[in-house]
Structures are given as C-alpha cells and as structure tokens.
Design a protein around this motif. Structure first.
Motif, PDB file in Angstrom:
ATOM      1  N   CYS A  14       1.036  -1.026   0.101  1.00  0.00           N
ATOM      2  CA  CYS A  14      -0.046   0.020  -0.060  1.00  0.00           C
ATOM      3  C   CYS A  14       0.924   1.116  -0.057  1.00  0.00           C
ATOM      4  O   CYS A  14       1.557   1.542   0.969  1.00  0.00           O
ATOM      5  CB  CYS A  14      -0.929  -0.038   1.155  1.00  0.00           C
ATOM      6  SG  CYS A  14      -1.745   1.428   1.609  1.00  0.00           S
ATOM      7  N   THR A  15       0.585   1.881  -0.965  1.00  0.00           N
ATOM      8  CA  THR A  15       1.492   3.319  -1.305  1.00  0.00           C
ATOM      9  C   THR A  15       1.015   4.492  -0.246  1.00  0.00           C
ATOM     10  O   THR A  15       1.975   5.336   0.073  1.00  0.00           O
ATOM     11  CB  THR A  15       1.688   3.535  -2.676  1.00  0.00           C
ATOM     12  OG1 THR A  15       0.363   3.894  -3.133  1.00  0.00           O
ATOM     13  CG2 THR A  15       2.413   2.806  -3.693  1.00  0.00           C
ATOM     14  N   ALA A  16      -0.283   4.125   0.467  1.00  0.00           N
ATOM     15  CA  ALA A  16      -0.728   5.130   1.036  1.00  0.00           C
ATOM     16  C   ALA A  16      -0.132   5.233   2.391  1.00  0.00           C
ATOM     17  O   ALA A  16      -0.199   6.117   2.971  1.00  0.00           O
ATOM     18  CB  ALA A  16      -2.303   4.958   1.332  1.00  0.00           C
ATOM     19  N   VAL A  17       0.004   3.729   3.193  1.00  0.00           N
ATOM     20  CA  VAL A  17       0.650   3.835   4.238  1.00  0.00           C
ATOM     21  C   VAL A  17       2.381   3.286   4.123  1.00  0.00           C
ATOM     22  O   VAL A  17       3.122   3.107   5.167  1.00  0.00           O
ATOM     23  CB  VAL A  17       0.205   2.788   4.998  1.00  0.00           C
ATOM     24  CG1 VAL A  17      -1.316   3.527   5.521  1.00  0.00           C
ATOM     25  CG2 VAL A  17       0.192   1.351   4.493  1.00  0.00           C
ATOM     26  N   ASP A  18       2.835   3.289   3.000  1.00  0.00           N
ATOM     27  CA  ASP A  18       4.069   2.515   2.730  1.00  0.00           C
ATOM     28  C   ASP A  18       4.460   1.375   3.424  1.00  0.00           C
ATOM     29  O   ASP A  18       5.479   1.176   4.424  1.00  0.00           O
ATOM     30  CB  ASP A  18       5.225   3.715   3.237  1.00  0.00           C
ATOM     31  CG  ASP A  18       5.282   4.860   1.913  1.00  0.00           C
ATOM     32  OD1 ASP A  18       5.073   4.369   0.538  1.00  0.00           O
ATOM     33  OD2 ASP A  18       5.529   5.777   2.202  1.00  0.00           O
ATOM     34  N   ALA A  19       3.534   0.491   3.161  1.00  0.00           N
ATOM     35  CA  ALA A  19       3.735  -1.045   3.595  1.00  0.00           C
ATOM     36  C   ALA A  19       3.245  -2.162   3.080  1.00  0.00           C
ATOM     37  O   ALA A  19       2.276  -1.853   2.448  1.00  0.00           O
ATOM     38  CB  ALA A  19       3.054  -0.820   5.357  1.00  0.00           C
TER      39      ALA A  19
END
Lengths: 59, 280
Positions: A24-29
């Motif tokens: 997930c690039t929104a939370v970088d994980a």
C-alpha cells in the motif's frame, strides 16, 4: 477496479519475498492478505468504502 | 465442563491453527502459506502434540482463497504427511455466502469445519456478518457431508446463537457439541478469567469446549482451558510470538501447550483420542 494505492512488490527496504505481495503506497507498507482482497475489490469488498487507509489518503 | 473434568484427567485435544486468512509472511517469516509449507508445519505440530489441524487455503502469493480446488490441494498435502484430524475454515470476511461453502466440498470431506456463530468487526469499516441464514446453511451442508462443526464463539452473544440454533434446529448438530471460546480484543470475548468462567458455565449440557486466546492471551487462556477440563487451540493464525519480541513457530506453540497440559497432569490427545472424544 483496484485501489490506486495498490502495488505488487517483492521487496521493501527491510524484507524480500519470493512472490510479489500487496503493498500500500498510502501507508508505505506491505498489507495483510485479507486487506489485499479489499485493495483488489474482490468478492463484495470495495476499497473506497471498506479501507481506512484509502479513505484517509483521499481526504 | 468444569474443574471436575480437569480432575478426571481426560486428554487435551490441541488444535494447531497454522496460517489463518488474515496475516501472512509480511507478519512473520515462519507463517506457512503454500500447501507444502503448511504440510511441513502440520507434520511438525503433530510430532509436538497436536491432534487437530485448522486449515485456511491461500493463493500463490499468500492471499486468501476459498476455492474447493485450493482446499483440495491443501488437504491432500496435509493428509499425505499426517494422521491429524483435518478441520477446514469456512470463515471469510467480505466473501459471498456461496463461496463460504467451498471448503466443505473437498474429496474426502474435512473431518471438521469451523462455523462462526455471528458477526465480528474487522479493521475500521468492515464486519464479517455471519448471518443466521449462512450459519444454518453451512451447518446443513456439514450435516449432509458428515462434517463435525467447530462452533466458534467470539463473544457472549455468539453463545446465545449456539443455544438458539440448537433449540430451533435440534436435528442439525450431533453430540457432543463442540465450541471454541475466543478471547482477545475487538468483538472477541473480553480476555478475563471472569468472562471465561461465565462462558464455560453457560455452555449447553455436555459440550466439549476449546479455548483460543489471541496474541498475548494465548498462553494464559490455554492454561485456563486445561484447568477447566477443556481443549486448546494455538498457532500462528492467532498469535505470532513465543514471548514478547520473539517470533514463534507453530510447532513451538504446540509443544508449549503440550508441556503445559502434561505439567498439569492431563494427557495430550493423539489424533485417535481426538476422534473418540469428538465422535468423528
């Protein structure tokens, strides 16, 4: 349509996997497999309503 | 069941919940995902004292799968390597009802299957509904296929649902009734001894119960389950750690539960013992 924040990656700065996994690039994980179903809008799931990461990123 | 059942010294059935459907290798490198990895873990857990294995199927990349084909591949791999009682999950947050039946349709059918007895919250905006209609239709198919239901009670309301189902459909669930009492955060039961005692005290007559504590509650609730005559579920589906900061393997968690049972002078059930206790 899949979440715009979804990517499939084999590695991040800390870990490497044999198979590309949902990231997930929104939370970088990397995300949990169950959450990946939301990212992909599988079954009866919809990332625009069911995912707090997406909703927070779009505010 | 009660402390008297503990004193009777009956065997403890240890269920190994190896993988689950929520987290994967992003959470622990020890968590098995492929059929081969899951069969390896099942074999190690059988050697460590497990008699039942709780299975979820996954896609090649570790994501959830509910398909009959993936469960077939998985159950064959486990059956080739172990004599464990095979229990398939029918859980599936966000999955349509018809797909939730797929894990029951392998050949052979699983010995057991999970039956989530009501709604539970997931993340911030999701609820796994588990409507009465779905619960009843899954139980009906289990009955038709000779599959023993493992009735998963995530909180006190779900125990109401167990009683309601048994009252409304006394034809559906064969004795002994088998429930798993689940303790932790969110919509699971409050992880306190008082809650545990209350749920155990209100089980239907003659019920065999299994005890599941999430995360740090896995070990103490295993102890409570053993002391009150119940059974125990452990594994990486529910708890990734052996102790604070130290990741576990499935076999380590099973071995610890087996040691706990033996220390408390209850023998650890073999797979054949489990079949006799649960009438499978």
């Amino acid at each position: 349509m899949a979440c715009p924040h979804l990517e499939y990656r084999e590695a991040d700065e800390e870990r490497t996997f044999e198979t590309a996994r949902a990231y997930c690039t929104a939370v970088d994980a990397f995300v949990q497999p169950m959450r990946a179903d939301i990212c992909n809008d599988r079954y009866e799931l919809d990332h625009t309503t069911d995912c707090e990461f997406y909703r927070n990123a779009e505010r | 069941m009660s402390y008297d059942d503990y004193l009777a010294g009956d065997p403890v059935v240890i269920t190994a919940a190896l993988t689950g459907g929520v987290h994967g290798k992003e959470a622990s490198p020890h968590l098995p995902e492929t059929p081969e990895e899951i069969a390896d873990a099942a074999e190690a857990c059988e050697a460590a004292g497990a008699s039942v294995v709780h299975l979820h199927a996954r896609r090649e990349n570790g994501e959830r799968s509910f398909s009959r084909e993936r469960f077939q591949e998985l159950t064959e791999a486990v059956r080739e390597r172990t004599d464990l009682v095979v229990q398939h999950s029918t859980g599936g947050t966000g999955a349509p009802d018809d797909i939730r039946h797929e894990p029951l349709r392998t050949d052979p059918a699983p010995d057991m299957a999970s039956l989530d007895m009501g709604p539970l919250n997931r993340y911030q905006h999701l609820t796994s509904e588990n409507t009465r209609g779905l619960v009843e239709s899954l139980a009906e198919e289990m009955r038709e296929r000779g599959i023993k239901p493992e009735m998963e009670v995530f909180n006190g309301g779900h125990l109401n649902e167990v009683h309601e189902l048994l009252d409304r459909r006394p034809d559906l669930i064969e004795e002994p009734i088998y429930t798993t009492l689940i303790f932790g955060g969110g919509t699971t039961a409050m992880p306190t001894p008082d809650t545990f005692r209350s749920l155990v005290n209100h089980l239907p007559e003659g019920t065999q119960f299994n005890t599941l504590g999430f995360g740090q509650h896995q070990l103490p609730f295993a102890a409570l389950g053993i002391v009150f005559g119940g059974h125990v579920r452990v594994g990486l589906e529910d708890n990734r750690y052996f102790r604070r900061g130290k990741l576990a393997t499935n076999a380590q968690l099973v071995e610890r539960a087996a040691t706990l049972a033996e220390t408390l002078e209850r023998p650890v059930a073999t797979p054949d013992d489990a079949r006799e206790i649960l009438d499978i």
